[in-house]
Design a protein around this motif. Structure first.
Motif, PDB file in Angstrom:
ATOM      1  N   VAL A  56       0.833  -1.201   0.000  1.00 48.53           N
ATOM      2  CA  VAL A  56       0.000   0.000   0.000  1.00 48.53           C
ATOM      3  C   VAL A  56       0.865   1.247   0.000  1.00 48.53           C
ATOM      4  O   VAL A  56       0.622   2.209  -0.715  1.00 48.53           O
ATOM      5  N   LEU A  57       1.961   1.193   0.859  1.00 41.98           N
ATOM      6  CA  LEU A  57       2.851   2.343   0.936  1.00 41.98           C
ATOM      7  C   LEU A  57       3.532   2.602  -0.408  1.00 41.98           C
ATOM      8  O   LEU A  57       3.682   3.748  -0.845  1.00 41.98           O
ATOM      9  N   ALA A  58       3.955   1.492  -1.042  1.00 45.95           N
ATOM     10  CA  ALA A  58       4.620   1.646  -2.353  1.00 45.95           C
ATOM     11  C   ALA A  58       3.653   2.221  -3.387  1.00 45.95           C
ATOM     12  O   ALA A  58       4.010   3.097  -4.186  1.00 45.95           O
ATOM     13  N   ALA A  59       2.411   1.701  -3.350  1.00 49.09           N
ATOM     14  CA  ALA A  59       1.417   2.208  -4.302  1.00 49.09           C
ATOM     15  C   ALA A  59       1.129   3.676  -4.056  1.00 49.09           C
ATOM     16  O   ALA A  59       1.020   4.488  -4.988  1.00 49.09           O
ATOM     17  N   CYS A  60       1.049   4.034  -2.744  1.00 48.66           N
ATOM     18  CA  CYS A  60       0.792   5.440  -2.412  1.00 48.66           C
ATOM     19  C   CYS A  60       1.950   6.320  -2.850  1.00 48.66           C
ATOM     20  O   CYS A  60       1.763   7.442  -3.331  1.00 48.66           O
ATOM     21  N   CYS A  61       3.173   5.763  -2.633  1.00 46.20           N
ATOM     22  CA  CYS A  61       4.365   6.519  -3.033  1.00 46.20           C
ATOM     23  C   CYS A  61       4.354   6.768  -4.542  1.00 46.20           C
ATOM     24  O   CYS A  61       4.631   7.874  -5.005  1.00 46.20           O
ATOM     25  N   VAL A  62       4.036   5.712  -5.278  1.00 44.83           N
ATOM     26  CA  VAL A  62       3.972   5.858  -6.738  1.00 44.83           C
ATOM     27  C   VAL A  62       2.881   6.838  -7.142  1.00 44.83           C
ATOM     28  O   VAL A  62       3.076   7.704  -8.009  1.00 44.83           O
TER      29      VAL A  62
END
Length: 645
Positions: A56-62
């Motif tokens: 989720v964090l990676a997706a949010c970061c992207v």
């Protein structure tokens, strides 16, 4: 943009690595590959959520990176693209507006205007705000609108997609102009026609120039009548269409005299008036042409011979009426030749036939018409044959001179000789001039032959003088071609110098056909010759209507009364001709001119002429024309008699 993509890939790679390590340790602990403690610790629910959180964090970061880094760039690129597109459109519109020589505009499918450039405003007169929304049919002429041309133009553009044409169009102020028009259909992405683009150029100036050139190619510039080219074209088309053609060619009588005496401007104005009269009298079924000079043609269709003859007579009568040119009253006449043909004849032959008939009419005295007959062609062929024979005769030196004595009536002494031409034909023997002199005078060899006669006569006279015979004058007849030649004066003086003859021994005889030329250059040349002492005699005096007017115009030294007035004179002298000879002689003497009578054949004629004071005579009473050697004997005998006396 590339940096943003690398960051997104790096974030996703880190997430992938962490997640794979986590599940790899958990799986290894469960299956004894790693220590069980990994399985016990990593299998706790609180830790299992960590990979998901990382996802989720990676997706949010992207997402954050895309929103805050990529979206502004994308929006900026969009703005830049839209700005560039708008700039391109503005440049295109400026380019279109800058082309002021062309009207460039667009139409919808119904022919309504959707765009309008400055060139269209200049050429058609409507501003853009006026034109946009109007239907293009307002630019068509009334006749084009009535014929449905606007709708046909739209249909053609739909059908062909592109075409070019030339047409007359209407401006806002109602004036018309000629234009070249290029039409192109406009297509959408589905290859459907959504409108039309038109490019129009005003070509009125070039169109007018082309029309003028076309007009000049088919019309006579002086009179506005159709010209020779149009005549042949019309004759070809009418003959091919099975029309019966009646053609009359007119030639003015006396025009050259007016042209020479009054000037070419007056001559041109006279021709314009002649053209108007012929057109007025020709009738609605006829067309009138000017071939050049003072020749006109009337081409009539569907008329019989009597009708055309009646038209020709009417035109001839009209041309005999008085003209007023620049305030001066002028009278001329005309002659005409008529020819008919069907489609089996060539136009040139028809015109040639009319020319032959015209020649016949003029030969008969002029101011009349003649219709072509086959006999005229036979006569023309005979004239051509004679002309060829005359050329050959001159080249082969078949011409010879005979000389007829001119005597003083008081004592019958020879005072002169008239050089007379004879043709020593190889087959027919000696031919007198009556059979060929007119043809020779009109042939192309006349000028050369006339010079030969002049030199031969001077040579003969010089030979007589060299033999000690007393001086006499030599009378020489010149051809009209010599009088029209600018070298006349030089030819005469050179002949005298070449044979060392005094000027007063040469007498040039001028006939009425020369006098009627009314050429000021000829008159001036003869005055110069007269001032040198060369004599000038008027031959055949009394036979023409212009003879009397020439007595003071030309520097004459004597007149020669024609034989036709002498022949009827009897001893009593009461014939009508005698009554004419008396005033002729009196008038000549009053003007200071000497008189010589031609054709004397009787002693009674000699006595009568002597009683009138006629100085000289010639004729068969004294001697017929004889060769130079015989004439020399006559002079020798007279010389001996004079010596004995």
């Amino acid at each position: 943009m590339i940096r943003l993509l690398l960051i997104v890939i790096a974030v996703d790679a880190m997430r992938n690595i962490v997640e794979n390590i986590y599940f790899g340790l958990l799986w290894g602990g469960n299956y004894g590959i790693f220590s069980e403690i990994f399985a016990q610790v990593l299998s706790q629910p609180s830790l299992l959520i960590i990979p998901k959180v990382l996802n989720v964090l990676a997706a949010c970061c992207v997402l954050v990176l895309l929103v805050f880094r990529h979206l502004p760039d994308a929006l900026l690129d969009k703005d830049r693209a839209e700005s560039k597109l708008e700039e391109t459109e503005q440049r295109f519109r400026m380019l279109v507006d800058s082309v002021r020589e062309y009207a460039i505009y667009m139409l919808d499918l119904d022919g309504n205007i959707t765009s309008w450039n400055a060139g269209a405003e200049r050429i058609k007169g409507y501003k853009a705000e006026e034109a946009i929304g109007m239907n293009e049919s307002v630019f068509y002429t009334v006749a084009d609108r009535q014929s449905g041309a606007p709708a046909l133009a739209i249909a053609r553009a739909r059908s062909e997609g592109h075409y070019e044409t030339r047409a007359e169009r209407v401006r806002k102020d109602g004036s018309t102009f000629w234009a070249t028009i290029a039409v192109n259909a406009i297509y959408n992405t589905n290859d459907e026609i959504i409108g039309f683009a038109k490019v129009t150029k005003d070509i009125t100036e070039s169109h007018t120039a082309a029309k003028l050139l076309e007009y000049q190619a088919h019309h006579d510039q002086l009179t506005g009548l159709l010209n020779r080219s149009s005549l042949y074209g019309d004759m070809h088309s009418k003959l091919n269409a099975d029309h019966e053609i009646g053609l009359a060619i007119f030639d003015l009588d006396g025009f050259k005299e007016i042209n020479d005496t009054e000037g070419h401007i007056a001559g041109d104005r006279l021709l314009q008036q002649v053209a108007k009269r012929i057109v007025a009298q020709a009738g609605p079924s006829a067309r009138v042409y000017r071939l050049g000079g003072d020749e006109f043609v009337v081409l009539d269709l569907g008329r019989d011979a009597l009708a055309l003859a009646s038209t020709v007579e009417r035109i001839l009568r009209e041309l005999e009426k008085e003209f007023v040119v620049a305030g001066v009253r002028q009278t001329i006449g005309a002659s005409a030749g008529i020819a008919f043909a069907s489609d089996e004849f060539d136009p040139e032959i028809i015109l040639a036939n009319a020319d032959l008939a015209l020649y016949d009419a003029k030969s008969a005295g002029g101011r009349r018409y003649a219709a072509f007959t086959p006999a005229m062609r036979a006569q023309a062929q005979a004239r051509r044959s004679l002309d060829m024979q005359l050329h050959r005769a001159f080249e082969n030196q078949e011409f010879v001179l005979h000389f007829q004595p001119q005597v003083r009536l008081e004592d019958s002494a020879i005072v002169g000789a008239e050089a007379l031409l004879r043709w020593n034909h190889p087959e027919h023997g000696l031919i007198k001039p009556a059979a060929f002199i007119d043809a020779l005078a009109n042939s192309s060899v006349a000028l050369e032959c006339g010079r030969w006669i002049l030199n031969e006569a001077c040579q003969t006279l010089a030979d007589w003088r060299a033999r000690g015979l007393h001086d006499i004058r030599m009378g020489v007849n010149l051809f009209p071609a010599q009088f029209r030649d600018e070298q006349l004066e030089r030819d005469i003086t050179e002949a005298l110098l070449a044979h060392s003859l005094p000027c007063e021994l040469l007498e040039i005889e001028i006939t009425e056909n020369i006098a009627l030329l009314h050429d000021e250059a000829i008159v001036a040349a003869l005055h110069r010759l007269s001032s040198l002492g060369i004599k000038l005699a008027f031959d055949d005096f009394g036979t023409g209507y212009a003879s009397l007017s020439c007595l003071t115009r030309y520097p004459l030294s004597r007149i020669k009364i024609d034989r036709s007035f002498i022949a009827p004179i009897s001893g009593a002298g009461e014939a009508a001709e005698a009554a004419i000879v008396r005033p002729m002689t009196t008038m000549a003497h009053y003007l200071g001119l000497e008189v010589i009578a031609e054709g004397i054949e009787t002693v009674e004629q000699v006595e009568f002429l002597r009683s009138l004071g006629c100085e000289e005579g010639q004729g068969y009473f004294y001697s017929e024309p004889v060769p130079g050697r015989i004439f020399e004997q006559l002079l020798s005998q007279e010389h001996l008699r004079a010596g004995a006396a």
